[in-house]
Write a protein that holds these residues in place. Structure first.
Motif, PDB file in Angstrom:
ATOM      1  N   VAL A   1      -3.444  -5.647  37.238  1.00  0.00           N
ATOM      2  CA  VAL A   1      -2.696  -4.433  37.581  1.00  0.00           C
ATOM      3  C   VAL A   1      -2.660  -4.234  39.096  1.00  0.00           C
ATOM      4  N   LYS A   2      -3.810  -4.422  39.732  1.00  0.00           N
ATOM      5  CA  LYS A   2      -3.874  -4.198  41.169  1.00  0.00           C
ATOM      6  C   LYS A   2      -3.073  -5.239  41.951  1.00  0.00           C
ATOM      7  N   ALA A   3      -3.141  -6.508  41.515  1.00  0.00           N
ATOM      8  CA  ALA A   3      -2.391  -7.566  42.207  1.00  0.00           C
ATOM      9  C   ALA A   3      -0.893  -7.289  42.152  1.00  0.00           C
ATOM     10  N   VAL A   4      -0.403  -6.906  40.985  1.00  0.00           N
ATOM     11  CA  VAL A   4       1.021  -6.612  40.827  1.00  0.00           C
ATOM     12  C   VAL A   4       1.409  -5.364  41.625  1.00  0.00           C
ATOM     13  N   THR A   5       0.523  -4.372  41.653  1.00  0.00           N
ATOM     14  CA  THR A   5       0.786  -3.145  42.409  1.00  0.00           C
ATOM     15  C   THR A   5       0.914  -3.428  43.895  1.00  0.00           C
ATOM     16  N   VAL A   6      -0.014  -4.221  44.442  1.00  0.00           N
ATOM     17  CA  VAL A   6       0.043  -4.576  45.857  1.00  0.00           C
ATOM     18  C   VAL A   6       1.316  -5.356  46.153  1.00  0.00           C
ATOM     19  N   PHE A   7       1.674  -6.287  45.291  1.00  0.00           N
ATOM     20  CA  PHE A   7       2.871  -7.109  45.469  1.00  0.00           C
ATOM     21  C   PHE A   7       4.135  -6.251  45.545  1.00  0.00           C
ATOM     22  N   ILE A   8       4.341  -5.388  44.566  1.00  0.00           N
ATOM     23  CA  ILE A   8       5.563  -4.576  44.520  1.00  0.00           C
ATOM     24  C   ILE A   8       5.594  -3.536  45.636  1.00  0.00           C
ATOM     25  N   CYS A   9       4.474  -2.890  45.888  1.00  0.00           N
ATOM     26  CA  CYS A   9       4.439  -1.877  46.960  1.00  0.00           C
ATOM     27  C   CYS A   9       4.638  -2.522  48.332  1.00  0.00           C
ATOM     28  N   SER A  10       4.150  -3.742  48.508  1.00  0.00           N
ATOM     29  CA  SER A  10       4.360  -4.462  49.763  1.00  0.00           C
ATOM     30  C   SER A  10       5.845  -4.739  49.983  1.00  0.00           C
ATOM     31  N   ILE A  11       6.541  -5.074  48.913  1.00  0.00           N
ATOM     32  CA  ILE A  11       7.979  -5.332  48.994  1.00  0.00           C
ATOM     33  C   ILE A  11       8.727  -4.063  49.392  1.00  0.00           C
ATOM     34  N   PHE A  12       8.388  -2.963  48.760  1.00  0.00           N
ATOM     35  CA  PHE A  12       9.049  -1.689  49.069  1.00  0.00           C
ATOM     36  C   PHE A  12       8.810  -1.297  50.531  1.00  0.00           C
ATOM     37  N   ALA A  13       7.575  -1.451  50.989  1.00  0.00           N
ATOM     38  CA  ALA A  13       7.248  -1.084  52.369  1.00  0.00           C
ATOM     39  C   ALA A  13       8.024  -1.940  53.360  1.00  0.00           C
TER      40      ALA A  13
ATOM     41  N   LEU B   1       4.409  -8.346  55.272  1.00  0.00           N
ATOM     42  CA  LEU B   1       4.654  -8.621  53.868  1.00  0.00           C
ATOM     43  C   LEU B   1       3.472  -9.428  53.320  1.00  0.00           C
ATOM     44  N   ILE B   2       2.921  -9.010  52.204  1.00  0.00           N
ATOM     45  CA  ILE B   2       1.689  -9.597  51.684  1.00  0.00           C
ATOM     46  C   ILE B   2       1.967 -10.733  50.703  1.00  0.00           C
ATOM     47  N   ASP B   3       1.255 -11.835  50.875  1.00  0.00           N
ATOM     48  CA  ASP B   3       1.305 -12.962  49.944  1.00  0.00           C
ATOM     49  C   ASP B   3      -0.076 -13.101  49.314  1.00  0.00           C
ATOM     50  N   LEU B   4      -0.184 -12.827  48.038  1.00  0.00           N
ATOM     51  CA  LEU B   4      -1.471 -12.916  47.348  1.00  0.00           C
ATOM     52  C   LEU B   4      -1.632 -14.273  46.680  1.00  0.00           C
ATOM     53  N   GLN B   5      -2.840 -14.797  46.757  1.00  0.00           N
ATOM     54  CA  GLN B   5      -3.175 -16.048  46.081  1.00  0.00           C
ATOM     55  C   GLN B   5      -3.960 -15.706  44.812  1.00  0.00           C
ATOM     56  N   VAL B   6      -3.375 -15.998  43.678  1.00  0.00           N
ATOM     57  CA  VAL B   6      -4.001 -15.678  42.397  1.00  0.00           C
ATOM     58  C   VAL B   6      -4.423 -16.963  41.697  1.00  0.00           C
ATOM     59  N   SER B   7      -5.641 -16.973  41.186  1.00  0.00           N
ATOM     60  CA  SER B   7      -6.152 -18.142  40.476  1.00  0.00           C
ATOM     61  C   SER B   7      -5.269 -18.489  39.285  1.00  0.00           C
ATOM     62  N   ASP B   8      -5.023 -19.793  39.099  1.00  0.00           N
ATOM     63  CA  ASP B   8      -4.156 -20.215  37.995  1.00  0.00           C
ATOM     64  C   ASP B   8      -4.859 -20.127  36.646  1.00  0.00           C
ATOM     65  N   THR B   9      -6.053 -19.573  36.634  1.00  0.00           N
ATOM     66  CA  THR B   9      -6.753 -19.377  35.370  1.00  0.00           C
ATOM     67  C   THR B   9      -6.292 -18.121  34.637  1.00  0.00           C
TER      68      THR B   9
END
Length: 353
Positions: free
Chosen positions: A199-211, A221-229
Motif C-alpha cells: 500500500v505504501k509503495a503504491v501510495t508513494v509512486f502515485i503521489c510522486s507522479i501527481f507532485a 520524481l521517485i523511482d522505487l525498487q521493489v523486490s521481485d518476491t
C-alpha cells in the motif's frame, strides 16, 4: 499503549510465502496465505490497468483520475484485509500504531496540497470563462479585456504553491521509512505488515507522479525498487518505468506542465493571444471564431477533468481520515476496557485480602 503521533512504514519480500514471511518456519495457515495472495494479486491487476496503451494518455486528467481512484481502492483493500485478519487493535504492536498515525498525517498533508493546487487551477478557469465572454461578440473593442484575462490566467497558473513544494519533502520521508517495524511471533502481524508495504509503495509512486505533474518538475520524481518476491512487483516496475519515463520526457522538452489538458489550453492561449493583440484580427472573423471555439473546447475539457480528479483526491482524503478516526476510536475503547479490568482486579484483590 503510547499515544499515536509519529509514523514511518513497512517493507517485505515474497517468493515462497512460508520462507519469506516465516523464515524460521513458523506456520502460516492456508486462510492467511489466501488472504495475502488475494490482496497481492488484486494489487498486481490494479497496477497493470494503470499502464496506458498510448503514452500520450500519461498525465491526462482521465488517467490521473484513474490513478487516484486506484489508490483509493488499494487503501480500502487494506482496511478489508485488516478486518478479515481479525487482528484486534489491542493486539497491534505500539510501533505499528505509531507508524500508521505518522504516515496518515503525512498523507493528509499531501491531499491538502493536491486539493489546493486543483483549486488554484479551477480558479484559473474563471479567467478563461471571462475570455470566452469577451470574445463572444468578435468585437475588437473587447480584445483588450480578453488579453487582460489571459494575462491573469497565466499569472494564476504560474503562481507558486508552497504546499505543493512541501510534498517532495514529505514523500522523501515516506520513502526513507518504507520498511515497517519487524514482527515477531505473529503470523497475522507479518501478513498485515507485508500488505501495508505494498500500500505504501503504491501510495508513494502515485503521489510522486501527481507532485511532479502539478509542479512541472521531474527532478524529484521517485523511482522505487521493489523486490521481485512480491506478486505485484513486476506490474509495479512495469507501470512505474513507463509512466516516469514519459513524464521525464515531457518535462525535459521545456513545457510548463505535464498535465495534458493544461498543456492543451496553454497551446490554445498561445494561438489566440497574437490574434487579439493590439486589437488586430489578421485571420478575419471566421478565423477568430474557429480559434475561440477550439479554445473554449480545451478550457471546458480542462475544467471537467479537474473536477473529476479533485473528487477522487477528496475521496482519498476521506479514506485516510476515517481510517485514522476508526483506529483512534478503537484505541480509546481498548483503553477504557483495560482501565476497567485494572479496577476490577484491584477490587478483587482487596476483597481477597
Amino acid at each position: 499503549m503510547s499515544r499515536p503521533q509519529d509514523l514511518h512504514r513497512p517493507s517485505f519480500s515474497f517468493g515462497n510465502p512460508f520462507r519469506m514471511i516465516s523464515p524460521k518456519g513458523s506456520y502460516l495457515s492456508p486462510k492467511l496465505l489466501e488472504l495475502l495472495n488475494t490482496f497481492e494479486d488484486t494489487l498486481a491487476k490494479r497496477l497493470s490497468k494503470l499502464k496506458p496503451k498510448d503514452r500520450k494518455e500519461v498525465l491526462g486528467l482521465s488517467w490521473m483520475r484513474l490513478a487516484m481512484e486506484s489508490l483509493c481502492e488499494t487503501h480500502t483493500d487494506i482496511k478489508t484485509l485488516i478486518s478479515n485478519l481479525d487482528l484486534p487493535v489491542c493486539d497491534w504492536d505500539e510501533k505499528w500504531i505509531d507508524v500508521y498515525f505518522d504516515n496518515s498525517v503525512k498523507l493528509l498533508d499531501i491531499c491538502n496540497a493536491f486539493s489546493s493546487e486543483l483549486a488554484k487551477l479551477n480558479q484559473g478557469h474563471l479567467y478563461l470563462q471571462c475570455v470566452l465572454h469577451k470574445l463572444d461578440s468578435s468585437e475588437p473593442k473587447q480584445f483588450s479585456g480578453a488579453r487582460s484575462s489571459l494575462d491573469g490566467w497565466r499569472q494564476q497558473i504560474n503562481s507558486k504553491n508552497r504546499r505543493l513544494e512541501n510534498c517532495f519533502a514529505i514523500l522523501e520521508k515516506l520513502t526513507q521509512t518504507l520498511d515497517l517495524p519487524k514482527v515477531k511471533n505473529s503470523a497475522k502481524g507479518k501478513v498485515l505488515m507485508r500488505a501495508m508495504y505494498g500500500v505504501k509503495a503504491v501510495t508513494v509512486f502515485i503521489c510522486s507522479i501527481f507532485a511532479a505533474a502539478f509542479s512541472g518538475s521531474a527532478k524529484k520524481l521517485i523511482d522505487l525498487q521493489v523486490s521481485d518476491t512480491y506478486l505485484w512487483a513486476e506490474a509495479f516496475a512495469d507501470v512505474q518505468t513507463f509512466v516516469n519515463r514519459e513524464i521525464r520526457s515531457k518535462l525535459s522538452s521545456g513545457i510548463a506542465t505535464a498535465v495534458k489538458e493544461l498543456e492543451a489550453v496553454d497551446a490554445s492561449v498561445k494561438k489566440l493571444y497574437p490574434i487579439i493583440h493590439d486589437g488586430a484580427n489578421p485571420t478575419g472573423v471566421e478565423g477568430l471564431r474557429s480559434c475561440v471555439s477550439d479554445f473554449g473546447k480545451k478550457a471546458n475539457e480542462l475544467s471537467q477533468g479537474l473536477d473529476l480528479v479533485a473528487k477522487e483526491v477528496d475521496g482519498f482524503f476521506q479514506i485516510v481520515l476515517t481510517g485514522r478516526d476508526a483506529l483512534l476510536c478503537n484505541l480509546r475503547v481498548n483503553s477504557k476496557v483495560s482501565n476497567s479490568m485494572k479496577v476490577k482486579k484491584n477490587v478483587e484483590g482487596q476483597a481477597v485480602r
